[in-house]
Design an enzyme around this catalytic site. Structure first.
Site, short mmCIF file in Angstrom:
data_model
loop_
_atom_site.label_atom_id
_atom_site.label_comp_id
_atom_site.label_asym_id
_atom_site.label_seq_id
_atom_site.Cartn_x
_atom_site.Cartn_y
_atom_site.Cartn_z
N SER A 26 1.61 -6.12 0.19
CA SER A 26 1.70 -7.13 -0.88
C SER A 26 2.07 -8.50 -0.32
CB SER A 26 2.74 -6.69 -1.91
OG SER A 26 2.31 -5.51 -2.53
N LEU A 69 9.98 9.74 -19.93
CA LEU A 69 9.89 11.20 -19.98
C LEU A 69 11.22 11.88 -19.69
CD1 LEU A 69 6.71 10.74 -19.92
CD2 LEU A 69 6.64 12.93 -18.75
N GLY A 70 12.21 11.10 -19.25
CA GLY A 70 13.50 11.70 -18.94
C GLY A 70 13.36 12.70 -17.80
N GLY A 71 14.12 13.78 -17.89
CA GLY A 71 14.10 14.79 -16.82
C GLY A 71 12.71 15.35 -16.57
N GLY A 83 -0.51 -3.82 12.73
CA GLY A 83 -0.83 -3.38 11.36
C GLY A 83 -1.24 -4.61 10.56
N TRP A 95 -2.05 5.42 11.78
CA TRP A 95 -2.21 5.42 10.31
C TRP A 95 -3.69 5.51 9.92
CZ3 TRP A 95 2.61 6.01 9.31
CH2 TRP A 95 3.60 5.17 9.83
N ALA A 148 -10.96 2.67 11.51
CA ALA A 148 -9.78 2.66 12.37
C ALA A 148 -9.54 1.28 12.96
CB ALA A 148 -9.95 3.70 13.48
N GLU A 189 -4.41 -1.51 3.49
CA GLU A 189 -5.39 -2.61 3.31
C GLU A 189 -4.69 -3.94 3.03
OE1 GLU A 189 -9.12 -1.94 1.27
OE2 GLU A 189 -8.92 0.20 1.67
N ASP A 192 -13.19 -7.23 2.24
CA ASP A 192 -13.46 -8.11 1.11
C ASP A 192 -14.17 -7.34 -0.02
OD1 ASP A 192 -12.82 -10.90 0.84
OD2 ASP A 192 -14.95 -11.24 0.43
C1 LIG Z 1 -1.48 5.98 3.48
C2 LIG Z 1 -1.99 4.98 4.47
C3 LIG Z 1 -3.30 5.02 4.86
C4 LIG Z 1 -3.79 4.13 5.81
N1 LIG Z 1 -5.09 4.23 6.21
C5 LIG Z 1 -5.54 3.40 7.18
C6 LIG Z 1 -6.89 3.55 7.68
O1 LIG Z 1 -7.65 4.41 7.23
N2 LIG Z 1 -7.29 2.72 8.68
C7 LIG Z 1 -6.48 1.76 9.21
O2 LIG Z 1 -6.92 1.07 10.12
N3 LIG Z 1 -5.21 1.60 8.75
C8 LIG Z 1 -4.72 2.39 7.76
N4 LIG Z 1 -3.43 2.25 7.30
C9 LIG Z 1 -2.57 1.26 7.91
C10 LIG Z 1 -2.22 0.11 7.00
O3 LIG Z 1 -3.32 -0.73 6.79
C11 LIG Z 1 -1.00 -0.59 7.60
O4 LIG Z 1 0.09 0.30 7.43
C12 LIG Z 1 -0.72 -1.91 6.96
O5 LIG Z 1 -1.67 -2.87 7.33
C13 LIG Z 1 0.68 -2.43 7.35
O6 LIG Z 1 0.84 -2.38 8.73
P1 LIG Z 1 2.17 -1.72 9.36
O7 LIG Z 1 2.37 -0.39 8.74
O8 LIG Z 1 2.07 -1.80 10.82
O9 LIG Z 1 3.35 -2.62 8.85
P2 LIG Z 1 3.78 -4.04 9.47
O10 LIG Z 1 2.61 -4.84 9.83
O11 LIG Z 1 4.83 -3.79 10.48
O12 LIG Z 1 4.46 -4.66 8.20
C14 LIG Z 1 5.65 -4.06 7.64
C15 LIG Z 1 6.02 -4.83 6.41
O13 LIG Z 1 6.36 -6.15 6.78
C16 LIG Z 1 6.06 -7.01 5.70
N5 LIG Z 1 5.23 -8.10 6.21
C17 LIG Z 1 4.10 -8.01 6.95
N6 LIG Z 1 3.62 -9.24 7.24
C18 LIG Z 1 4.48 -10.11 6.66
C19 LIG Z 1 4.55 -11.51 6.61
N7 LIG Z 1 3.60 -12.26 7.20
N8 LIG Z 1 5.57 -12.09 5.94
C20 LIG Z 1 6.53 -11.32 5.36
N9 LIG Z 1 6.52 -9.99 5.36
C21 LIG Z 1 5.51 -9.38 6.02
C22 LIG Z 1 5.35 -6.18 4.63
O14 LIG Z 1 6.27 -5.76 3.66
C23 LIG Z 1 4.89 -4.99 5.40
O15 LIG Z 1 4.73 -3.85 4.59
C24 LIG Z 1 -2.94 3.14 6.35
C25 LIG Z 1 -1.60 3.10 5.93
C26 LIG Z 1 -1.12 4.00 5.01
C27 LIG Z 1 0.31 3.93 4.60
#
Ligand SMILES: Cc1cc2nc3c(=O)[nH]c(=O)nc-3n(C[C@H](O)[C@H](O)[C@H](O)COP(=O)(O)OP(=O)(O)OC[C@H]3O[C@@H](n4cnc5c(N)ncnc54)[C@H](O)[C@@H]3O)c2cc1C
Length: 384
Positions: A370, A342-344, A137, A162, A130, A367, A243
């Site tokens: 992109s 696969l289409g529909g 995020g 999350w 967590a 994690e 890592d």
């Molecule tokens: C299914 C799922 C499981 C998860 N499990 C865990 C878990 O077990 N433990 C945990 O701690 N977290 C977990 N997470 C959280 C996850 O690691 C975060 O959602 C992720 O790090 C992105 O943070 P955010 O959602 O706050 O998006 P934000 O930080 O708000 O980012 C939103 C978007 O902004 C863009 N962005 C971000 N930074 C930049 C930048 N510097 N430049 C340009 N664009 C940028 C990216 O497109 C990004 O997706 C989980 C998320 C999901 C969806």
């Protein structure tokens, strides 16, 4: 899995090939175990099933298995790839047992390891990691959840968002602000038992089945002996754990992509239209060639990162980021192309392709999204 020729690549040793064989043998049974409508029940059941198959030991080193050798990233990646091929939920369960206990495997005292790791490895306890918060995020250093030292305890206040396995985990490794310094250097890591007073969980539903939720801490008392490493080392612990596990997100994407390619090939060879098989059209062949190329490129990047780490490199930040970025982005494209072929039939709810189409999406975000992986790669090349 149709193509297993990559197992002869020099990245692998005999025990990796044996593991891949065991994973292939268990694949269909695990896919059956993963059927059902409630992800919370399925995840809890799958943890025990994976343990019965002896498949969790690759994610969790214990004194009984590989404590001395530590975490073997190629085994983790092979496991995730094979499990993801058969079931996204089985992959998820395996990955979280590893990631959730990873900080303990890497930084726990012998007493902490002895108390938690065997129960995670034998499926008795579900692990969770967590770090994310609603306002922290991608920007982990801005974590607000606090841990204040009072006597022999830390008192946690704040929330986490999350969090995979929220509500079903036996314990959470929680990263909170202890304030030794500003930003990333003022964080510490704690093992928080799920039944701790002052900890509540709330469920979050997303597009693919995934036990996920929010943790809320209100004066939650955690014994100081549950601190991992030293105060102020939380960020270091989180990054070192990621890592190890980040390239395995690419491995899961690779498993999804291989499944999509296999489904597409099977369909293309069987489907008759305009007097011939779909596979006979040049557009189809070009599409299959692109998909196969991207699958192999993903595999090369994933297993390079894993092999470099297993060869003793302290950090594989760039290699792991490249593996995660390329494999997840291209798996999304591969699945989309397969669905088009696969289409529909590819759109039918709960069909293999329809599930893959939804299951791949979170991997491009969790994690490290992109975009964040690109910044990490560029940072490694240019210098910070
Ligand atoms: C299914 C799922 C499981 C998860 N499990 C865990 C878990 O077990 N433990 C945990 O701690 N977290 C977990 N997470 C959280 C996850 O690691 C975060 O959602 C992720 O790090 C992105 O943070 P955010 O959602 O706050 O998006 P934000 O930080 O708000 O980012 C939103 C978007 O902004 C863009 N962005 C971000 N930074 C930049 C930048 N510097 N430049 C340009 N664009 C940028 C990216 O497109 C990004 O997706 C989980 C998320 C999901 C969806």
């Amino acid at each position: 899995m149709a193509d297993t020729s990559y197992l002869s690549w020099p990245f692998f040793e005999a025990h990796h090939r044996q593991l891949a064989q065991r994973l292939r043998a268990a694949g269909d049974t695990i896919a059956d175990d993963a059927k059902g409508s409630d992800e919370y029940t399925i995840a809890s059941k799958l943890v025990r099933k994976l343990a019965e198959h002896g498949l969790l030991s690759a994610a969790v080193p214990t004194l009984e298995n590989t404590a001395a050798a530590g975490l073997d990233v190629r085994s983790i990646c092979l496991s995730r790839e094979h499990l993801a091929y058969h079931s996204a939920m089985a992959d998820f369960v395996f990955a979280m047992q590893g990631l959730g206990s990873g900080p303990i495997s890497l930084f726990g005292t012998p007493a902490q390891q002895q108390e938690y790791l065997p129960r995670v490895a034998n499926g008795e306890s579900i692990a969770a990691f967590a770090i994310s918060e609603a306002e922290a995020g991608s920007d982990v250093a801005s974590i607000a959840c606090s841990a204040e030292k009072r006597g022999g305890d830390y008192i946690l206040n704040g929330s986490k968002h999350w969090i995979s396995n929220a509500g079903i985990a036996g314990f959470y490794v929680v990263f909170a602000r202890t304030g030794e310094a500003a930003g990333a250097k003022g964080l510490s890591a704690f093992i928080v038992d799920a039944h701790s007073k002052g900890l509540a969980t709330e469920r979050i539903d997303i597009l693919s089945p995934h036990p996920l939720g929010r943790l809320v801490f209100e004066n939650c008392k955690v014994p100081a002996r549950n601190l991992l490493g030293n105060p102020g080392e939380g960020f270091k612990i989180a990054m070192a754990t990621l890592d190890v596990f980040r390239s395995s997100v690419g491995a899961a994407a690779l498993g999804f992509a291989r499944r999509a390619l296999d489904e597409a090939c099977q369909h293309a060879k069987a489907r008759k239209l305009f007097g011939q098989n779909l596979a006979d059209f040049q557009i189809t062949r070009e599409r299959i060639a692109d998909m196969a190329l991207e699958v192999d490129a993903s595999a090369l990047l994933v297993y390079r990162a894993a092999w470099v780490k297993d060869s003793g490199a302290e950090r594989v930040t760039k290699e792991a980021a490249m593996a995660k970025l390329y494999a997840t982005e291209h798996a999304q494209l591969i699945i989309d192309r397969a669905m088009q072929m696969l289409g529909g039939a590819g759109l039918v709810a709960e069909s293999v392709l329809e599930r893959l189409y939804r299951d791949i999406r979170p991997l491009r975000i969790y994690e490290g999204a992109s975009e964040v992986q690109k910044l990490i790669i560029a940072g490694q090349i240019l210098g910070k």
